[in-house]
Scaffold this motif. Structure first.
Motif, short mmCIF file in Angstrom:
data_model
loop_
_atom_site.label_atom_id
_atom_site.label_comp_id
_atom_site.label_asym_id
_atom_site.label_seq_id
_atom_site.Cartn_x
_atom_site.Cartn_y
_atom_site.Cartn_z
N PRO A 293 0.81 -1.23 0.00
CA PRO A 293 0.00 0.00 0.00
C PRO A 293 0.84 1.28 0.00
N SER A 294 2.05 1.21 0.52
CA SER A 294 2.89 2.41 0.59
C SER A 294 3.85 2.51 -0.59
N CYS A 295 3.57 1.77 -1.66
CA CYS A 295 4.45 1.74 -2.83
C CYS A 295 4.77 3.15 -3.34
N PRO A 296 6.06 3.52 -3.35
CA PRO A 296 6.43 4.87 -3.77
C PRO A 296 6.17 5.11 -5.26
N ALA A 297 6.02 4.05 -6.03
CA ALA A 297 5.85 4.18 -7.48
C ALA A 297 4.38 4.28 -7.89
N ALA A 298 3.46 4.31 -6.93
CA ALA A 298 2.02 4.28 -7.25
C ALA A 298 1.61 5.33 -8.27
N ASP A 299 1.95 6.60 -8.03
CA ASP A 299 1.56 7.66 -8.95
C ASP A 299 2.17 7.45 -10.33
N PHE A 300 3.43 7.06 -10.35
CA PHE A 300 4.12 6.79 -11.61
C PHE A 300 3.41 5.69 -12.39
#
Length: 105
Positions: free
Chosen positions: A54-61
């Motif tokens: 859930p905290s994946c830093p690439a989500a927006d990308f």
């Protein structure tokens, strides 16, 4: 279901297989992150996807990459990407190829 619709779905799948999590050398489709692809009559493509965490830093990308690539499919007029966390992603959702690539087999 007509051929045109199936062709569009196949093209969407092909585009999803070109989207990679920057930290994992496997595309998001083979990772099992895509839960649903639905193409409406008006060409709107609804995609339900999850993240490996859930905290994946690439989500927006990833969401933006999916939007841009799927929007290039002929006949797709809009792309809605919904992030969902049910069911929770596990490595069992990966394709055999992905498991092999990442050393899980």
């Amino acid at each position: 279901m007509d051929n045109e619709f199936l062709e569009k779905e196949e093209q969407v799948l092909k585009m999803l297989k070109t989207v990679f999590d920057p930290e994992i050398p496997v595309n998001i489709y083979d990772l099992g992150l895509i839960y649903k692809i639905e193409i409406q009559q008006d060409g709107t493509c609804d995609i339900d996807m999850t993240l490996t965490a859930p905290s994946c830093p690439a989500a927006d990308f990833l969401v933006e990459d999916i939007r841009q690539k799927v929007a290039t499919v002929e006949g797709v007029t809009a792309v809605n990407v919904n992030l969902v966390f049910e069911p929770e992603w596990t490595k069992d959702m990966m394709s055999e190829e992905a498991k092999l690539e990442l050393g899980f087999l």
